[in-house]
Write a protein that holds these residues in place. Sequence first.
Motif, PDB file in Angstrom:
ATOM      1  N   THR A  26      39.527  55.938  31.286  1.00 50.49           N
ATOM      2  CA  THR A  26      38.537  55.983  32.359  1.00 50.49           C
ATOM      3  C   THR A  26      39.082  56.869  33.481  1.00 50.49           C
ATOM      4  O   THR A  26      40.159  57.456  33.356  1.00 50.49           O
ATOM      5  CB  THR A  26      38.270  54.571  32.893  1.00 50.49           C
ATOM      6  N   THR A  27      38.354  56.962  34.564  1.00 48.01           N
ATOM      7  CA  THR A  27      38.798  57.736  35.729  1.00 48.01           C
ATOM      8  C   THR A  27      38.722  56.831  36.941  1.00 48.01           C
ATOM      9  O   THR A  27      37.679  56.233  37.193  1.00 48.01           O
ATOM     10  CB  THR A  27      37.891  58.962  35.943  1.00 48.01           C
ATOM     11  N   ASP A  28      39.812  56.734  37.683  1.00 46.34           N
ATOM     12  CA  ASP A  28      39.908  55.708  38.707  1.00 46.34           C
ATOM     13  C   ASP A  28      40.547  56.267  39.975  1.00 46.34           C
ATOM     14  O   ASP A  28      41.532  57.014  39.913  1.00 46.34           O
ATOM     15  CB  ASP A  28      40.760  54.549  38.167  1.00 46.34           C
ATOM     16  N   HIS A  47      40.566  46.823  34.379  1.00 43.71           N
ATOM     17  CA  HIS A  47      41.543  47.187  33.353  1.00 43.71           C
ATOM     18  C   HIS A  47      42.442  46.016  32.985  1.00 43.71           C
ATOM     19  O   HIS A  47      42.821  45.850  31.829  1.00 43.71           O
ATOM     20  CB  HIS A  47      42.378  48.393  33.798  1.00 43.71           C
ATOM     21  N   PRO A  55      43.484  53.514  32.306  1.00 41.83           N
ATOM     22  CA  PRO A  55      42.971  54.245  33.470  1.00 41.83           C
ATOM     23  C   PRO A  55      43.563  55.650  33.562  1.00 41.83           C
ATOM     24  O   PRO A  55      44.564  55.965  32.926  1.00 41.83           O
ATOM     25  CB  PRO A  55      43.464  53.391  34.641  1.00 41.83           C
ATOM     26  N   ILE A  88      41.782  50.718  26.280  1.00 42.33           N
ATOM     27  CA  ILE A  88      41.124  51.344  27.428  1.00 42.33           C
ATOM     28  C   ILE A  88      42.173  51.501  28.515  1.00 42.33           C
ATOM     29  O   ILE A  88      42.747  50.494  28.948  1.00 42.33           O
ATOM     30  CB  ILE A  88      39.981  50.457  27.968  1.00 42.33           C
ATOM     31  N   HIS A 106      34.569  59.538  31.911  1.00 47.13           N
ATOM     32  CA  HIS A 106      34.166  58.853  33.132  1.00 47.13           C
ATOM     33  C   HIS A 106      33.346  57.596  32.875  1.00 47.13           C
ATOM     34  O   HIS A 106      32.550  57.193  33.712  1.00 47.13           O
ATOM     35  CB  HIS A 106      33.399  59.823  34.032  1.00 47.13           C
ATOM     36  N   VAL A 107      33.536  56.999  31.716  1.00 45.51           N
ATOM     37  CA  VAL A 107      32.855  55.741  31.456  1.00 45.51           C
ATOM     38  C   VAL A 107      33.459  54.674  32.377  1.00 45.51           C
ATOM     39  O   VAL A 107      34.670  54.660  32.624  1.00 45.51           O
ATOM     40  CB  VAL A 107      32.997  55.344  29.974  1.00 45.51           C
ATOM     41  N   ASP A 108      32.596  53.798  32.862  1.00 39.27           N
ATOM     42  CA  ASP A 108      33.034  52.790  33.828  1.00 39.27           C
ATOM     43  C   ASP A 108      33.766  51.651  33.108  1.00 39.27           C
ATOM     44  O   ASP A 108      33.254  51.060  32.160  1.00 39.27           O
ATOM     45  CB  ASP A 108      31.789  52.248  34.543  1.00 39.27           C
ATOM     46  N   ALA A 109      34.957  51.317  33.588  1.00 40.14           N
ATOM     47  CA  ALA A 109      35.756  50.277  32.937  1.00 40.14           C
ATOM     48  C   ALA A 109      35.067  48.918  32.960  1.00 40.14           C
ATOM     49  O   ALA A 109      35.252  48.099  32.044  1.00 40.14           O
ATOM     50  CB  ALA A 109      37.128  50.176  33.611  1.00 40.14           C
ATOM     51  N   ARG A 151      30.161  60.326  31.402  1.00 38.50           N
ATOM     52  CA  ARG A 151      29.812  58.971  31.847  1.00 38.50           C
ATOM     53  C   ARG A 151      28.905  58.275  30.831  1.00 38.50           C
ATOM     54  O   ARG A 151      28.661  57.077  30.941  1.00 38.50           O
ATOM     55  CB  ARG A 151      29.004  59.046  33.151  1.00 38.50           C
TER      56      ARG A 151
END
Lengths: 468, 468, 468
Positions: free
Chosen positions: B167-169, B178, B191, B189, B40-43, B416
């Motif tokens: 990541t999670t989107d 992205h 999504p 990286i 869940h790291v932010d892109a 995260r």
Amino acid sequence: MPKALQPHPDRALPAGPARELARRIHASTKDLPLLCLHGHVDATLFASDEPFGDPAELLVVPDHYVTRMLISQGVSPDRLGLPRRDGTATAEPREVWREFCSHWHLFAGTPSRYWLEHEFAEVLGLSVHPSAETADLLYDEIAARLAQPEFRPRALLDAFNIELLSTTDAATDDLAPHAKIAADLPGRIVPTLRPDAVVHVDRPGWSDLITLLGERAGTDTTSYAGYLEALRQRRQTFIAAGARATDHGHFSAAATPLSDAEAERIYADALHGRTTPEDAAAFAGNLLFQMAAMSAEDGLVMQLHPGVLRDHHPGIHATYGPDQGHDIPVATEFTQSLRPVLERFGHAEGFRMVLFTVDETAYSRELAPLAGVYPSVRLGAPWWFLDSPDGMRRFRELVTETAGFYNTSGFVDDTRAFLSIPARHDLARRVDAGYLADLVVQHRLDEDDAFQVAQDLAYNLARTTYLS
Amino acid sequence: MPKALQPHPDRALPAGPARELARRIHASTKDLPLLCLHGHVDATLFASDEPFGDPAELLVVPDHYVTRMLISQGVSPDRLGLPRRDGTATAEPREVWREFCSHWHLFAGTPSRYWLEHEFAEVLGLSVHPSAETADLLYDEIAARLAQPEFRPRALLDAFNIELLSTTDAATDDLAPHAKIAADLPGRIVPTLRPDAVVHVDRPGWSDLITLLGERAGTDTTSYAGYLEALRQRRQTFIAAGARATDHGHFSAAATPLSDAEAERIYADALHGRTTPEDAAAFAGNLLFQMAAMSAEDGLVMQLHPGVLRDHHPGIHATYGPDQGHDIPVATEFTQSLRPVLERFGHAEGFRMVLFTVDETAYSRELAPLAGVYPSVRLGAPWWFLDSPDGMRRFRELVTETAGFYNTSGFVDDTRAFLSIPARHDLARRVDAGYLADLVVQHRLDEDDAFQVAQDLAYNLARTTYLS
Amino acid sequence: MPKALQPHPDRALPAGPARELARRIHASTKDLPLLCLHGHVDATLFASDEPFGDPAELLVVPDHYVTRMLISQGVSPDRLGLPRRDGTATAEPREVWREFCSHWHLFAGTPSRYWLEHEFAEVLGLSVHPSAETADLLYDEIAARLAQPEFRPRALLDAFNIELLSTTDAATDDLAPHAKIAADLPGRIVPTLRPDAVVHVDRPGWSDLITLLGERAGTDTTSYAGYLEALRQRRQTFIAAGARATDHGHFSAAATPLSDAEAERIYADALHGRTTPEDAAAFAGNLLFQMAAMSAEDGLVMQLHPGVLRDHHPGIHATYGPDQGHDIPVATEFTQSLRPVLERFGHAEGFRMVLFTVDETAYSRELAPLAGVYPSVRLGAPWWFLDSPDGMRRFRELVTETAGFYNTSGFVDDTRAFLSIPARHDLARRVDAGYLADLVVQHRLDEDDAFQVAQDLAYNLARTTYLS
């Protein structure tokens, strides 16, 4: 030649590379005073300070861990001296003792064996194992010990290094024994309020208890509001007698408040002898919520012990009464059940709830996550069937990684068997010493932290949970 | 003098006869690249590549493992800097950091402690333990590090040896970050589609999201058929951006299809602001089935994370928003819940489902038996509260004998907290090394097999589960 | 060069300080005769004493542990030779064997691997591991062995040191093979009555079976009373053939009696082809109670195996029939479900019930507490997915502290795979030896007691549970 009874100094410590450290950790906690903040020893024991009765009466008949194992292998309750409700005579104490001794092998691998070996060797000074051959010898030796003044209850209280002991008392109890003890041993023995009998409206004799509750409290319990007021009054009386906590044994952990009107309706119906299982369950759940509200006001710690189907065998219950080893756990839900209480009081200053379970599945799934976030929640020590070496070990393994050490309650012995109290605390301290030592040798905990945590688990956490 | 911070080279490895082999197994996996296929790291972190903020913002405020433990011991969320929804100011970063450091002892025995020690020592190069006394020193040291170019997100991506990070989107995300990353770091990286917000028709703001979904997809979402088409379109957009998987966080694992007519009715009602909890649950279960059907077509791996009651405390949610540590697991059923999906797609070529749980009781009872027979099913790595040394060990012990190693997903870090990623993978590799070494010294696994399995668990299985 | 197959003499024994003692305990039990009192080997094997077929038919096709693992990794049932119901040809035996050998690595860490290595090395005398390269060599070696007279079923019965073996037989079975065996090998092979097919009124073909049941029993089964009488008659026939037990595989453990009128109504409806899932479940629960009542009369031990959802994948069931590895456990309740039976017969002289589970959560919560107080209840050995080193170890750890050793049933191999029987008993004896040795080195059990308990677990408890 009978087998010698020699509990090993390293018993219940790890066998591998952690042993030496576990020994040192245990050595650092074994002489700490005992805080016995949840138990079922009878207060009259200390009020009267009479000598204990015979070995069977002391060690077999009232210990449902012992009698249930013997019954499971075909020994009849009568042969074990379980008192029948109709007063019919059962076995003589010496016969009971012989039954117990001749079945000693059944206890291999059970906590009863560890506790009893400790009591026999370290409290009673016996030197041979129980067996059919040694039964009479042991009976006579124990009887001789019990006649000596140093084996009277108050003397043992000192010998056991018990700093404080909580009893368990009905909401209708007059606390007379506590008044007598308080005069002689101030602050040493305190009551705990267990209101179960007056919150379960479907139990036989409930309405008589309600009348008695009103008398004790000096309030009119013919209405729900008066009933709540009586409970509030009784809490104050318990607090004045030194009580630190209430204790609640419910089938379910559900704690959903009812509207006053609905609660009043169920209460009035019950007073008129009309109740349904659904109403009774709803009322009990409502009372858990109400008692939480009262705890948030008056500061009594709220202990919850849910998830046991009592008196599983109606025939045994009819003949011998409750608490005869036929109580069987069921799966227990906490997350949704406690939500109403925690929504309201979970973050409330001064509210403290201690949760116990006999359903281990809740440890990592629900209880550790709840205790690991709500400031009001502490996890109670492993309870009943789980108060055992492997049971206590699993508790730490399943709980610590989410709740840490400091959201647990400290050890509670939870026993009617007064002589087993030192053995129970010692076993818990051994298991915790082993768990901590294992973490250290796996380099998951520093050695200095392990010694500090050990002190906290053995003594300080019971203080901060119940006495702060 | 402050206590030195020195994570032991053997930490979390077995202490007994298996240690030497465990060390060698760990040595063989510790430098493998990291595949981070569920997190869940932010892109935007990598899109902008700005320096990280202050130590509190980086290491305390967003880490709900850390904040929940502090809250559980009475530190208020405000003192921890949790942003209030109303924008009211909370504590200053340095104050937050001091609260954290002065409560460092609470983390004894928890995975947060292992991760943080690893981050402090091996990523940030700190040399003393956090404490009230060292808080300011550490704050300043960390702040100085974060100002250096080698601590920017993209530099750390290389330093951490991260080969691929998902990541999670949301289904309504425009994937703009992205696009920017893809230009600079192609294929590094990607999504993951998390459609939760658009499949739960009872969540506030759902109909606005549906409008946005239609805009993003370029389809008309006023009908259920159009809504399904929008989801199909969005899946294609995610696939084009490199997505390998979808992710589904549902209260229940129930995945029962509805008839089109019934689904259309619930959908239309919801668009008109009318829904019931039963309808919403049925629709969510239906969508799990529909998403499985789409996965069977387009090949996105379907990840299911059921069994958590989100936002257990409504007051905390109202003040601070979601994901503040107040999510509590519940008992979760898989066998019957997933039957409709597995009946239809369990043996379907190209369908892949990864099952996660926070209810450990399902490991040996349901999840290992399901993964051990259905070609489409893999067991996800221990998740959330269970991503811990004892938790990961229990996972292997409860799962391997029925499902083997090759029906598990490989490690997923699910975090995260970007800085904790190497620590999390390393801890998992240590626990697996210890488990395998223990099997070898018990002569339950050959040593050559142990080394091969270790490679597979650390790297290859994540590839075959998500990338093949 | 192919890898040598050499099962280690210490396999599945503890690696640490307990190993030496565990070796000695295992040495004291490993040559005890095998009592196989719950299993599924086909009686016709011993009636005809024909040579076994090819390696695939013997070791792969009928072993659902093996086929489910291969299927889970994408090998189609056809490639494994699973016979299709429509008779369509599937793979040739040698092809099946090659599939198995080339996927040997999948079994790492599973009990199948331990059992198969034991069979290959110690029963069949093979010397290399299965692999794609060694498949043909092994196939030919095994085929050559099977052609020799010492590999015929009866010869192996002696070689395996099997004292007594129970088969599993439908209520409608004519027991003809048993009659033939009894003449040649008196008292060595006995039937077990499994009435599942005639108590589940909703299964296809039920009414035809009821007609056959009546014929076998010589009673009129057009009424519920006649049906019960037929079951009583059949029990007597089984007893005359040496049966010691009945076996019951139900979805739920519910055992609530119906009134005769209600049971008669459901029975009559079912005979007319009308039944509901609720009626069928109620009737099955009623029959558990009725069978308990019959057991209390005639002394057959009642074995209950609840909690499995059979044939989870309808397509596999339609194509290949039942028992193809697609049976998945569900959470199972015992405390309330069994209360009616235990209230009535739990303390009844001569009634014996053995409880099995694939839901480990019931071990410490429900099963050990039940077995630890009811004289009639014994806990069955770890079953199915749990019949594995870690599974058997957890059983002891979760059960012993409450139920002791003497309320467990002794090991049951529960297998269709005749060649695996010695391996299964040996593995159980190893795990118990390790558990006992660990208790001794932790000073939780005396060494002399450990040797006695080991004998009891390996041999005596199976006798006292089933044969006394």
